[in-house]
Enzyme design. Structure first.
Site, PDB file in Angstrom:
ATOM      1  N   ASP A 160       0.466  -1.139   0.338  1.00  0.00           N
ATOM      2  CA  ASP A 160      -0.431   0.083   0.180  1.00  0.00           C
ATOM      3  C   ASP A 160       0.674   1.242  -0.482  1.00  0.00           C
ATOM      4  OD1 ASP A 160      -2.463  -1.931   0.146  1.00  0.00           O
ATOM      5  OD2 ASP A 160      -1.453  -1.896   2.756  1.00  0.00           O
ATOM      6  N   ASP A 209      -2.772  -1.247  -4.764  1.00  0.00           N
ATOM      7  CA  ASP A 209      -3.714  -2.373  -3.445  1.00  0.00           C
ATOM      8  C   ASP A 209      -3.876  -0.403  -2.958  1.00  0.00           C
ATOM      9  OD1 ASP A 209      -4.489  -3.109  -1.748  1.00  0.00           O
ATOM     10  OD2 ASP A 209      -2.458  -5.005  -1.389  1.00  0.00           O
ATOM     11  N   ASP A 248      -3.789   0.901   4.309  1.00  0.00           N
ATOM     12  CA  ASP A 248      -4.647  -0.378   4.595  1.00  0.00           C
ATOM     13  C   ASP A 248      -4.041  -0.143   6.284  1.00  0.00           C
ATOM     14  OD1 ASP A 248      -5.840  -0.004   2.400  1.00  0.00           O
ATOM     15  OD2 ASP A 248      -5.554  -1.983   2.005  1.00  0.00           O
ATOM     16  N   ARG A 301     -13.740   1.829  -1.034  1.00  0.00           N
ATOM     17  CA  ARG A 301     -13.288   1.107   0.119  1.00  0.00           C
ATOM     18  C   ARG A 301     -13.100   3.205   0.926  1.00  0.00           C
ATOM     19  NH1 ARG A 301      -8.875  -3.953  -0.685  1.00  0.00           N
ATOM     20  NH2 ARG A 301     -10.636  -4.964  -1.936  1.00  0.00           N
TER      21      ARG A 301
END
Ligand SMILES: *[C@@H]1O[C@H](CO)[C@@H](O)[C@H](O)[C@H]1NC(C)=O
Ligand SMILES: *[C@@H]1O[C@H](CO)[C@@H](O)[C@H](O)[C@H]1NC(C)=O
Length: 327
Positions: free
Chosen positions: A134, A163, A167, A220
């Site tokens: 990430d 990605d 996260d 997300r």
């Protein structure tokens, strides 16, 4: 004479550059890179001070950054200039990584794994390939503050070429993500990576999202499993597919925030065994929808100093001018 020279120099500089003089900028960077987390969950559990008390180093290339980030002991790392490469930078405990005004990292992401007390501030990070993880990955760590970052990918690439931007997984705790600009990316931010990770994540993942700006992201924003998450003063603009995805019993409080020109799924539940829950307090859905059951997280349950609610009507003008690499 001395005085006259200084005045002339200063005048020349001010005329030549719209920016603050270099000494003043260094002074600002020095002060801001020494600040401790002052907002939300990262003030808990003894607080988040990063590298304060340690030395300060300035890095201008990937190798120096990698080497500095893995040092033992407290250290402040100033990122200077435009750095490109392909790297997943492991960050050890007690570090502050601070981006000087105008600095950038392309293709270089951070992996904050099983460490604690890390501050990542004023960084501009773009286009981190999925093979490097990430832009900022926080995994099994506690006391992390991500503040004033500008994080993006590239929607012209495939959905899985990159990605996440931030996260947070494996029972990470006492995290704040504030004043950050998430943009032009497929999978913006994930909290809790799997339905089957209840053992680590249930009762953990206490996270604050404050003053963030999501723009032109696909999904997300964030996706939340299991956690206890307070979202405040947030602006979601032009979300392509979805916003806050509440799953697996997550308790979410969204306050003083606004959506604009976004997909129907502003606050919703999809793709897990169980739903999550949300309380909305002064949220302008901007014609979009909230479809999750009402939860139990309220302001009075939060353990930290109150964060000033700017009010949903102010959010669309206030947040874009403060979120991002703007220190
Ligand atoms: C980080 O700093 C704290 C406080 O000084 C110290 O107790 C801890 O051992 C340090 N952690 C590491 C991994 O160096
Ligand atoms: C609204 O959002 C969509 C999806 O991100 C985008 O393609 C479109 O340009 C936006 N429209 C305006 C007026 O901003």
């Amino acid at each position: 004479m001395k005085c006259l020279t200084a005045t002339l120099l200063l005048t020349a500089f001010v005329t030549a550059s719209p920016h603050k003089p270099l000494d003043a900028r260094n002074e600002v960077a020095r002060r801001q890179s020494a600040e401790a987390c002052s907002i939300g969950y990262c003030t808990q559990n003894g607080g988040t001070t990063g590298g304060s008390g340690g030395e300060t180093v300035t890095v201008k290339d990937v190798d120096s950054l990698v080497n500095a980030a893995k040092q033992d002991g407290p250290l402040t790392i100033i990122v200077s200039g435009a750095i490109s490469g392909s790297a997943k930078v492991r960050v050890a405990s007690n570090k502050t990584i601070y981006g000087e005004a105008g600095s950038s990292l392309t293709g270089v992401g951070f992996y904050i794994r099983r460490t604690n007390n890390v501050i990542v501030r004023n960084l501009k990070i773009a286009k981190v390939e999925a093979k490097n993880g990430d832009a900022i990955g926080i995994d099994g760590s506690s006391n992390v503050w991500v503040d004033h970052c500008d994080l993006s990918g590239d929607l012209s690439r495939g959905k899985d070429d990159y990605d996440g931007l931030v996260d947070i997984s494996h029972g990470s705790q006492w995290i704040t993500v504030s004043n950050t600009y998430f943009h032009d990316h497929w999978k913006a931010s994930l909290i809790g990576h799997s339905d089957s990770n209840a053992k680590e994540d249930q009762g953990s993942l206490h996270i604050t999202y404050a003053g963030n700006h999501f723009y032109n992201t696909y999904s997300r924003a964030p996706l939340i499993r299991f956690g206890t998450v307070h979202i405040i003063n947030t602006f979601w603009d032009s979300l392509i597919s979805s916003g806050v995805n509440c799953r697996m019993g997550a308790q979410v409080l969204i306050q003083s925030s606004a959506f604009k020109n976004s997909s129907q799924n502003a606050v919703f539940f999809a793709d897990s065994k169980e739903t999550g829950y949300a309380v909305l307090d002064d949220v302008d859905l901007g014609g979009s929808r909230n479809s999750v059951p009402v939860g139990t997280l309220t302001v009075s349950a939060l353990p930290y100093a109150p964060i000033k609610a700017l009010g949903s009507a102010t959010i669309p003008s206030a947040i874009p001018s403060t979120a991002g690499q703007k220190l």
